[in-house]
Design a protein around this motif. Structure first.
Motif, PDB file in Angstrom:
ATOM      1  N   GLU A  96      -6.233   7.478  15.309  1.00 35.45           N
ATOM      2  CA  GLU A  96      -4.837   7.204  15.005  1.00 35.45           C
ATOM      3  C   GLU A  96      -4.155   8.172  14.090  1.00 35.45           C
ATOM      4  O   GLU A  96      -2.943   8.138  13.994  1.00 35.45           O
ATOM      5  CB  GLU A  96      -4.638   5.793  14.425  1.00 35.45           C
ATOM      6  CG  GLU A  96      -4.489   5.786  12.889  1.00 35.45           C
ATOM      7  CD  GLU A  96      -4.580   4.392  12.355  1.00 35.45           C
ATOM      8  OE1 GLU A  96      -5.053   3.503  13.070  1.00 35.45           O
ATOM      9  OE2 GLU A  96      -4.169   4.181  11.221  1.00 35.45           O
ATOM     10  N   CYS A 105       7.743  -1.717   4.777  1.00 37.75           N
ATOM     11  CA  CYS A 105       7.172  -2.159   6.051  1.00 37.75           C
ATOM     12  C   CYS A 105       8.205  -2.981   6.817  1.00 37.75           C
ATOM     13  O   CYS A 105       8.644  -4.024   6.371  1.00 37.75           O
ATOM     14  CB  CYS A 105       5.925  -2.995   5.805  1.00 37.75           C
ATOM     15  SG  CYS A 105       5.243  -3.664   7.330  1.00 37.75           S
ATOM     16  N   PHE A 111       6.322   2.546  17.194  1.00 39.56           N
ATOM     17  CA  PHE A 111       5.251   2.973  16.300  1.00 39.56           C
ATOM     18  C   PHE A 111       4.372   4.048  16.918  1.00 39.56           C
ATOM     19  O   PHE A 111       3.251   4.257  16.493  1.00 39.56           O
ATOM     20  CB  PHE A 111       4.429   1.749  15.864  1.00 39.56           C
ATOM     21  CG  PHE A 111       5.233   0.792  15.040  1.00 39.56           C
ATOM     22  CD1 PHE A 111       5.385   1.000  13.676  1.00 39.56           C
ATOM     23  CD2 PHE A 111       5.876  -0.296  15.621  1.00 39.56           C
ATOM     24  CE1 PHE A 111       6.150   0.130  12.905  1.00 39.56           C
ATOM     25  CE2 PHE A 111       6.641  -1.165  14.863  1.00 39.56           C
ATOM     26  CZ  PHE A 111       6.784  -0.956  13.497  1.00 39.56           C
ATOM     27  N   ARG A 164       0.690   5.506   8.968  1.00 39.46           N
ATOM     28  CA  ARG A 164       1.451   4.660   8.035  1.00 39.46           C
ATOM     29  C   ARG A 164       2.482   5.442   7.260  1.00 39.46           C
ATOM     30  O   ARG A 164       3.555   4.942   6.957  1.00 39.46           O
ATOM     31  CB  ARG A 164       0.492   4.037   7.014  1.00 39.46           C
ATOM     32  CG  ARG A 164      -0.276   2.885   7.523  1.00 39.46           C
ATOM     33  CD  ARG A 164      -1.247   2.428   6.463  1.00 39.46           C
ATOM     34  NE  ARG A 164      -0.533   1.924   5.287  1.00 39.46           N
ATOM     35  CZ  ARG A 164      -1.121   1.607   4.149  1.00 39.46           C
ATOM     36  NH1 ARG A 164      -2.414   1.748   4.017  1.00 39.46           N
ATOM     37  NH2 ARG A 164      -0.422   1.152   3.142  1.00 39.46           N
ATOM     38  N   THR A 210       5.719   5.575   9.085  1.00 38.78           N
ATOM     39  CA  THR A 210       6.455   4.358   9.416  1.00 38.78           C
ATOM     40  C   THR A 210       6.669   3.468   8.205  1.00 38.78           C
ATOM     41  O   THR A 210       7.522   2.595   8.223  1.00 38.78           O
ATOM     42  CB  THR A 210       5.689   3.524  10.450  1.00 38.78           C
ATOM     43  OG1 THR A 210       4.419   3.184   9.906  1.00 38.78           O
ATOM     44  CG2 THR A 210       5.493   4.298  11.730  1.00 38.78           C
ATOM     45  N   SER A 217       4.554   1.308   7.225  1.00 37.67           N
ATOM     46  CA  SER A 217       3.934   0.004   7.464  1.00 37.67           C
ATOM     47  C   SER A 217       2.889  -0.307   6.396  1.00 37.67           C
ATOM     48  O   SER A 217       2.222   0.586   5.897  1.00 37.67           O
ATOM     49  CB  SER A 217       3.241  -0.016   8.827  1.00 37.67           C
ATOM     50  OG  SER A 217       4.166   0.239   9.844  1.00 37.67           O
ATOM     51  N   HIS A 261      -0.207  -4.702   8.628  1.00 34.39           N
ATOM     52  CA  HIS A 261       0.558  -4.535   9.861  1.00 34.39           C
ATOM     53  C   HIS A 261       0.140  -3.274  10.613  1.00 34.39           C
ATOM     54  O   HIS A 261       0.174  -3.237  11.827  1.00 34.39           O
ATOM     55  CB  HIS A 261       2.064  -4.526   9.563  1.00 34.39           C
ATOM     56  CG  HIS A 261       2.636  -5.914   9.456  1.00 34.39           C
ATOM     57  ND1 HIS A 261       3.373  -6.336   8.384  1.00 34.39           N
ATOM     58  CD2 HIS A 261       2.538  -6.967  10.295  1.00 34.39           C
ATOM     59  CE1 HIS A 261       3.720  -7.603   8.577  1.00 34.39           C
ATOM     60  NE2 HIS A 261       3.228  -8.008   9.727  1.00 34.39           N
ATOM     61  N   GLN A 262      -0.240  -2.244   9.868  1.00 36.42           N
ATOM     62  CA  GLN A 262      -0.686  -1.031  10.555  1.00 36.42           C
ATOM     63  C   GLN A 262      -1.917  -1.332  11.412  1.00 36.42           C
ATOM     64  O   GLN A 262      -2.054  -0.853  12.525  1.00 36.42           O
ATOM     65  CB  GLN A 262      -1.013   0.067   9.537  1.00 36.42           C
ATOM     66  CG  GLN A 262      -1.457   1.377  10.175  1.00 36.42           C
ATOM     67  CD  GLN A 262      -0.325   2.084  10.922  1.00 36.42           C
ATOM     68  OE1 GLN A 262       0.846   1.859  10.625  1.00 36.42           O
ATOM     69  NE2 GLN A 262      -0.671   2.920  11.874  1.00 36.42           N
ATOM     70  N   ARG A 263      -2.778  -2.147  10.869  1.00 39.22           N
ATOM     71  CA  ARG A 263      -3.984  -2.512  11.612  1.00 39.22           C
ATOM     72  C   ARG A 263      -3.601  -3.295  12.866  1.00 39.22           C
ATOM     73  O   ARG A 263      -4.109  -3.062  13.958  1.00 39.22           O
ATOM     74  CB  ARG A 263      -4.895  -3.376  10.727  1.00 39.22           C
ATOM     75  CG  ARG A 263      -6.307  -2.865  10.668  1.00 39.22           C
ATOM     76  CD  ARG A 263      -7.153  -3.687   9.691  1.00 39.22           C
ATOM     77  NE  ARG A 263      -6.653  -3.648   8.319  1.00 39.22           N
ATOM     78  CZ  ARG A 263      -6.255  -4.718   7.614  1.00 39.22           C
ATOM     79  NH1 ARG A 263      -6.296  -5.934   8.143  1.00 39.22           N
ATOM     80  NH2 ARG A 263      -5.824  -4.596   6.379  1.00 39.22           N
ATOM     81  N   ALA A 270      -2.069  -0.941  15.428  1.00 39.63           N
ATOM     82  CA  ALA A 270      -3.042  -0.092  16.118  1.00 39.63           C
ATOM     83  C   ALA A 270      -3.789  -0.898  17.187  1.00 39.63           C
ATOM     84  O   ALA A 270      -3.966  -0.441  18.315  1.00 39.63           O
ATOM     85  CB  ALA A 270      -4.023   0.507  15.110  1.00 39.63           C
TER      86      ALA A 270
END
Ligand SMILES: [Zn+2]
Lengths: 179, 72
Positions: free
Chosen positions: A159, B8, B29, B39, B42, B44, B48-50, B53
């Motif tokens: 990522e 976020c 995203f 992150r 954005t 985040s 929330h990033q998790r 993804a």
């Protein structure tokens, strides 16, 4: 019993009767063994973001069901035998709260990207709130995801890589604490 | 260039669970090539990033989002 959600992608050349017939057959296997189907939602035909085999479109169906995890392998065996099922994904149901309408609309206008199939969000699920966190063992998910197909990079992408950023991220931002 | 303090967006809108079926939300995203934005781009939060993804990977698998968007 765990609550799962499955997304089916059928060959788009199937008629809706054919699809219903298949769903009935698949779901019969679950209900035979004390499982329960709680919702079935047809998205209809939509364009695939990339071709799967020779197919450029698929007929999407989402279903939610409750079943003993032990009956999943047999269910999946049945699914894999069906060549008209291009792909499927089974995950633990997240309770699937519909997004707040405010968000849906303005997110959409900002990203407007042309054709959109019937709203996918508010799955006809009845009792969202309470159920949400009821699944501690998220383990059952990987067992379906990776093995399901051959997609090489499926779950592996880390990522990070993006455009090189000019500033190194310096400040440690206490994000977790605000709000 | 303004170093805007990023917040976020999902927390802001009290999204509890990012839905992998909401490809319009998810498409915000990813880069225009289809990569997951980090992150720092954005803003985040980690949680929330998790979720983002995971949701993006599911959406890719389901051909709701491309793995790579190619410009020919
Ligand atoms: Zn957040």
């Amino acid at each position: 019993m765990h609550e799962y959600e499955i997304v089916y992608i059928f060959r788009s050349s199937l008629t809706s009767e054919e699809i219903d017939g298949k769903l009935e057959r698949f779901h019969a296997l679950l209900t035979e063994q004390t499982g329960q189907i709680s919702a079935v939602e047809h998205w209809g035909k939509r364009q695939l973001a990339y071709p799967i085999g020779k197919e450029r479109n698929g007929h999407y169906v989402v279903a939610q069901f409750e079943v003993e995890p032990a009956s999943l392998p047999e269910f999946e065996r049945l699914l894999k035998l069906d060549e008209d099922l291009l792909r499927y994904l089974i995950v633990l149901s997240e309770g699937e709260l519909p997004l707040p309408p405010s968000m849906r609309t303005d997110m959409r206008t900002e990203t407007a990207r042309g054709e959109r199939p019937p709203e996918s969000g508010p799955d006809g699920g009845g009792e969202p709130e309470a159920e949400v966190k009821s699944e501690p063992e998220t383990e059952s998910e990987p067992e379906t995801e990776p093995e399901a197909e051959t997609e090489p990079e499926a779950e592996s992408e880390p990522e990070p890589e993006t455009e090189p950023e000019p500033e190194p991220e310096t400040e440690p931002e206490p994000e977790e604490e605000k709000d | 260039m303004a170093m805007l303090k990023k917040v976020c967006k999902l927390c802001e809108r009290s999204i509890r669970q990012v839905n992998y079926k909401d490809e319009h939300l998810l498409s915000r995203f990813v880069t225009d090539r289809g990569k997951i934005l980090p992150r720092r781009a954005t803003g985040s939060c980690a949680r929330h990033q998790r979720q983002i993804a995971t949701a993006i990977k599911r959406a890719r698998y389901l051909a709701l989002l491309p793995y790579i968007r190619d410009y020919q």
